[in-house]
Scaffold this motif. Structure first.
Motif, PDB file in Angstrom:
ATOM      1  N   MET A   1       0.842  -1.195   0.000  1.00 19.28           N
ATOM      2  CA  MET A   1       0.000   0.000   0.000  1.00 19.28           C
ATOM      3  C   MET A   1       0.873   1.238   0.000  1.00 19.28           C
ATOM      4  SD  MET A   1      -3.039   1.090   2.663  1.00 19.28           S
ATOM      5  CE  MET A   1      -4.218  -0.049   1.956  1.00 19.28           C
ATOM      6  N   ASP A   2       0.409   2.301  -0.688  1.00 22.17           N
ATOM      7  CA  ASP A   2       1.155   3.552  -0.729  1.00 22.17           C
ATOM      8  C   ASP A   2       1.144   4.231   0.634  1.00 22.17           C
ATOM      9  OD1 ASP A   2       1.636   3.180  -3.420  1.00 22.17           O
ATOM     10  OD2 ASP A   2      -0.152   4.299  -4.038  1.00 22.17           O
ATOM     11  N   ALA A   3       2.065   5.159   0.810  1.00 23.30           N
ATOM     12  CA  ALA A   3       2.144   5.892   2.070  1.00 23.30           C
ATOM     13  C   ALA A   3       0.896   6.751   2.271  1.00 23.30           C
ATOM     14  CB  ALA A   3       3.390   6.774   2.075  1.00 23.30           C
ATOM     15  N   PHE A   4       0.571   7.001   3.533  1.00 26.26           N
ATOM     16  CA  PHE A   4      -0.569   7.845   3.878  1.00 26.26           C
ATOM     17  C   PHE A   4      -0.092   9.285   4.054  1.00 26.26           C
ATOM     18  CE2 PHE A   4      -1.687   3.605   5.514  1.00 26.26           C
ATOM     19  CZ  PHE A   4      -2.875   3.404   4.824  1.00 26.26           C
ATOM     20  N   SER A   5      -0.936  10.235   3.669  1.00 25.74           N
ATOM     21  CA  SER A   5      -0.569  11.648   3.760  1.00 25.74           C
ATOM     22  C   SER A   5      -1.090  12.310   5.028  1.00 25.74           C
ATOM     23  CB  SER A   5      -1.093  12.406   2.540  1.00 25.74           C
ATOM     24  OG  SER A   5      -2.518  12.321   2.470  1.00 25.74           O
ATOM     25  N   ARG A   6      -2.067  11.702   5.688  1.00 23.36           N
ATOM     26  CA  ARG A   6      -2.650  12.310   6.891  1.00 23.36           C
ATOM     27  C   ARG A   6      -3.117  11.219   7.851  1.00 23.36           C
ATOM     28  NH1 ARG A   6      -4.599  17.341   8.136  1.00 23.36           N
ATOM     29  NH2 ARG A   6      -4.119  18.011   6.009  1.00 23.36           N
ATOM     30  N   LEU A   7      -2.974  11.509   9.146  1.00 23.18           N
ATOM     31  CA  LEU A   7      -3.436  10.608  10.199  1.00 23.18           C
ATOM     32  C   LEU A   7      -4.614  11.247  10.928  1.00 23.18           C
ATOM     33  CD1 LEU A   7      -2.962   8.013  11.957  1.00 23.18           C
ATOM     34  CD2 LEU A   7      -1.512   9.461  13.414  1.00 23.18           C
ATOM     35  N   ILE A   8      -5.728  10.543  10.991  1.00 18.87           N
ATOM     36  CA  ILE A   8      -6.889  11.000  11.755  1.00 18.87           C
ATOM     37  C   ILE A   8      -6.907  10.247  13.076  1.00 18.87           C
ATOM     38  CG2 ILE A   8      -9.399  11.186  11.837  1.00 18.87           C
ATOM     39  CD1 ILE A   8      -9.415  11.237   8.799  1.00 18.87           C
ATOM     40  N   VAL A   9      -6.659  10.960  14.162  1.00 20.90           N
ATOM     41  CA  VAL A   9      -6.623  10.345  15.489  1.00 20.90           C
ATOM     42  C   VAL A   9      -7.961  10.562  16.176  1.00 20.90           C
ATOM     43  CG1 VAL A   9      -5.506  10.302  17.747  1.00 20.90           C
ATOM     44  CG2 VAL A   9      -4.135  10.665  15.683  1.00 20.90           C
ATOM     45  N   LEU A  10      -8.669   9.481  16.423  1.00 17.96           N
ATOM     46  CA  LEU A  10      -9.931   9.571  17.146  1.00 17.96           C
ATOM     47  C   LEU A  10      -9.658   9.462  18.644  1.00 17.96           C
ATOM     48  CD1 LEU A  10     -12.242   7.318  14.941  1.00 17.96           C
ATOM     49  CD2 LEU A  10     -11.712   9.746  14.712  1.00 17.96           C
ATOM     50  N   THR A  11     -10.420  10.196  19.436  1.00 18.97           N
ATOM     51  CA  THR A  11     -10.228  10.192  20.884  1.00 18.97           C
ATOM     52  C   THR A  11     -11.563  10.028  21.590  1.00 18.97           C
ATOM     53  OG1 THR A  11     -10.429  12.608  20.993  1.00 18.97           O
ATOM     54  CG2 THR A  11      -8.221  11.703  20.714  1.00 18.97           C
ATOM     55  N   GLU A  12     -11.474   9.615  22.849  1.00 21.68           N
ATOM     56  CA  GLU A  12     -12.676   9.487  23.670  1.00 21.68           C
ATOM     57  C   GLU A  12     -13.185  10.857  24.103  1.00 21.68           C
ATOM     58  OE1 GLU A  12     -14.214   6.759  24.168  1.00 21.68           O
ATOM     59  OE2 GLU A  12     -12.745   5.255  23.556  1.00 21.68           O
ATOM     60  N   ARG A  13     -12.249  11.794  24.252  1.00 21.51           N
ATOM     61  CA  ARG A  13     -12.595  13.153  24.699  1.00 21.51           C
ATOM     62  C   ARG A  13     -11.947  14.165  23.762  1.00 21.51           C
ATOM     63  NH1 ARG A  13     -10.746  10.107  28.776  1.00 21.51           N
ATOM     64  NH2 ARG A  13     -12.201   9.460  30.417  1.00 21.51           N
ATOM     65  N   GLU A  14     -12.242  15.440  23.976  1.00 20.87           N
ATOM     66  CA  GLU A  14     -11.725  16.486  23.102  1.00 20.87           C
ATOM     67  C   GLU A  14     -10.335  16.962  23.512  1.00 20.87           C
ATOM     68  OE1 GLU A  14     -14.536  19.612  22.833  1.00 20.87           O
ATOM     69  OE2 GLU A  14     -16.049  18.413  21.790  1.00 20.87           O
ATOM     70  N   GLN A  15      -9.838  16.520  24.670  1.00 17.06           N
ATOM     71  CA  GLN A  15      -8.512  16.956  25.105  1.00 17.06           C
ATOM     72  C   GLN A  15      -7.434  16.390  24.182  1.00 17.06           C
ATOM     73  OE1 GLN A  15      -8.801  15.237  29.032  1.00 17.06           O
ATOM     74  NE2 GLN A  15      -7.352  13.626  28.507  1.00 17.06           N
ATOM     75  N   PRO A  16      -6.278  17.071  24.091  1.00 19.74           N
ATOM     76  CA  PRO A  16      -5.221  16.640  23.166  1.00 19.74           C
ATOM     77  C   PRO A  16      -4.816  15.179  23.399  1.00 19.74           C
ATOM     78  CG  PRO A  16      -4.728  18.820  24.042  1.00 19.74           C
ATOM     79  CD  PRO A  16      -5.924  18.304  24.808  1.00 19.74           C
ATOM     80  N   SER A  17      -4.638  14.455  22.323  1.00 19.15           N
ATOM     81  CA  SER A  17      -4.241  13.053  22.392  1.00 19.15           C
ATOM     82  C   SER A  17      -2.726  12.937  22.367  1.00 19.15           C
ATOM     83  CB  SER A  17      -4.839  12.295  21.206  1.00 19.15           C
ATOM     84  OG  SER A  17      -4.173  11.076  20.987  1.00 19.15           O
ATOM     85  N   ASN A  18      -2.180  12.071  23.234  1.00 17.73           N
ATOM     86  CA  ASN A  18      -0.737  11.843  23.236  1.00 17.73           C
ATOM     87  C   ASN A  18      -0.274  11.286  21.891  1.00 17.73           C
ATOM     88  OD1 ASN A  18      -0.381  12.727  25.866  1.00 17.73           O
ATOM     89  ND2 ASN A  18      -0.658  10.698  26.746  1.00 17.73           N
ATOM     90  N   LEU A  19      -1.103  10.443  21.279  1.00 19.29           N
ATOM     91  CA  LEU A  19      -0.734   9.871  19.986  1.00 19.29           C
ATOM     92  C   LEU A  19      -0.629  10.965  18.928  1.00 19.29           C
ATOM     93  CD1 LEU A  19      -0.230   7.029  18.659  1.00 19.29           C
ATOM     94  CD2 LEU A  19      -2.542   7.241  17.742  1.00 19.29           C
ATOM     95  N   ALA A  20      -1.585  11.888  18.945  1.00 22.41           N
ATOM     96  CA  ALA A  20      -1.561  12.996  17.985  1.00 22.41           C
ATOM     97  C   ALA A  20      -0.330  13.874  18.190  1.00 22.41           C
ATOM     98  CB  ALA A  20      -2.834  13.827  18.104  1.00 22.41           C
ATOM     99  N   LEU A  21       0.013  14.139  19.452  1.00 21.83           N
ATOM    100  CA  LEU A  21       1.180  14.964  19.759  1.00 21.83           C
ATOM    101  C   LEU A  21       2.464  14.274  19.300  1.00 21.83           C
ATOM    102  CD1 LEU A  21       0.193  16.218  23.335  1.00 21.83           C
ATOM    103  CD2 LEU A  21       0.168  17.529  21.204  1.00 21.83           C
ATOM    104  N   LEU A  22       2.549  12.965  19.505  1.00 21.73           N
ATOM    105  CA  LEU A  22       3.713  12.213  19.063  1.00 21.73           C
ATOM    106  C   LEU A  22       3.836  12.248  17.542  1.00 21.73           C
ATOM    107  CD1 LEU A  22       3.666   9.048  21.362  1.00 21.73           C
ATOM    108  CD2 LEU A  22       5.409  10.828  21.306  1.00 21.73           C
ATOM    109  N   ALA A  23       2.700  12.088  16.862  1.00 20.30           N
ATOM    110  CA  ALA A  23       2.710  12.121  15.397  1.00 20.30           C
ATOM    111  C   ALA A  23       3.192  13.478  14.897  1.00 20.30           C
ATOM    112  CB  ALA A  23       1.316  11.810  14.860  1.00 20.30           C
ATOM    113  N   GLU A  24       2.717  14.541  15.509  1.00 25.30           N
ATOM    114  CA  GLU A  24       3.141  15.878  15.111  1.00 25.30           C
ATOM    115  C   GLU A  24       4.635  16.076  15.344  1.00 25.30           C
ATOM    116  OE1 GLU A  24       0.615  18.415  17.361  1.00 25.30           O
ATOM    117  OE2 GLU A  24      -1.011  18.400  15.865  1.00 25.30           O
ATOM    118  N   SER A  25       5.172  15.438  16.391  1.00 29.67           N
ATOM    119  CA  SER A  25       6.592  15.602  16.705  1.00 29.67           C
ATOM    120  C   SER A  25       7.505  15.021  15.629  1.00 29.67           C
ATOM    121  CB  SER A  25       6.911  14.947  18.060  1.00 29.67           C
ATOM    122  OG  SER A  25       6.922  13.531  17.966  1.00 29.67           O
ATOM    123  N   VAL A  26       6.976  14.088  14.830  1.00 31.27           N
ATOM    124  CA  VAL A  26       7.771  13.522  13.723  1.00 31.27           C
ATOM    125  C   VAL A  26       7.210  13.990  12.375  1.00 31.27           C
ATOM    126  CG1 VAL A  26       8.678  11.535  14.960  1.00 31.27           C
ATOM    127  CG2 VAL A  26       6.433  11.368  13.903  1.00 31.27           C
TER     128      VAL A  26
END
Length: 218
Positions: A1-26
């Motif tokens: 499969m080709d590379a993905f251009s965007r990651l959609i991180v779903l969360t239980e709440r609206e507060q910032p997700s650690n996964l989203a923050l980690l993704a942004e860091s790279v």
């Protein structure tokens, strides 16, 4: 499969997700949405959805309707999963791009994000290696075509070693270290392997392994 251009991180709440923050860091393009606000029909091509799988089972008892709904619209990985509740082999078989467990170390989570966004699967090496061995055994029992045999005959001993390391989940730097060669040499070997097996990337190479007799060195 080709590379993905965007990651959609779903969360239980609206507060910032650690996964989203980690993704942004790279430097991964991230869009965070709460599960209640997310509409699976809005998923665009080349997007990967990261679904929080907290305290849920995933195995032979079935797949939750919500997860099935997301998977019907596009590629999905799950995160925050419990090892005791989620069967990685089952997750792979139903088509999830990867499983990130709650107890994963930070460096492994970062590696998982880079891997899945590159279009590759993220699963334990032991699982991937055992599945490759199983597929190869099946191919021995079923026979194989002449084209696959020709490709194997063209592979050098070093290329066969690299294919086995790829099947075990090793990255380029790890392959270079294991074979005492440079990362540049590994890339050159992989280009040759991709050409000989008619594969465009590691995912297609794994599929080629599934359909071919063993490529272990003699």
């Amino acid at each position: 499969m080709d590379a993905f251009s965007r990651l959609i991180v779903l969360t239980e709440r609206e507060q910032p997700s650690n996964l989203a923050l980690l993704a942004e860091s790279v430097h991964i393009k991230v869009e965070q949405l709460s599960r209640t606000d997310f509409d699976p029909r809005s998923v665009r091509p080349n997007c990967l959805v990261a679904f929080p799988y907290i305290g849920r089972q995933l195995g032979k008892r079935g797949v939750p309707d919500e997860l099935m709904q997301y998977m019907a619209k596009g590629p999905v990985m799950i995160y925050q999963a419990e090892r005791s509740l989620v069967d990685a082999s089952f997750a792979l078989n139903i088509g999830l791009r990867g499983v990130v467990y709650r107890d994963e170390q930070l460096d492994r989570v970062l590696n998982a994000l880079k891997t899945v966004m590159a279009g590759e699967l993220y699963y334990p090496r032991t699982l991937m290696s055992s599945l490759v061995d199983e597929f190869l055994q099946q191919r021995f029992q079923q026979g194989f075509d002449s084209e696959a045999l020709t490709a194997i005959q063209l592979l050098t001993r070093q290329e066969k070693r690299i294919i086995q390391l790829v099947a075990d989940g090793a990255r380029n730097k790890e392959i270079a270290s294991a074979l005492n060669i440079s990362a540049h040499t590994v890339k050159a070997h992989l280009s040759s392997i991709f050409r000989k097996t008619k594969s465009r990337n590691r995912v297609e190479l794994l599929r080629w392994i599934q359909q071919s007799p063993t490529s272990h060195p003699a």
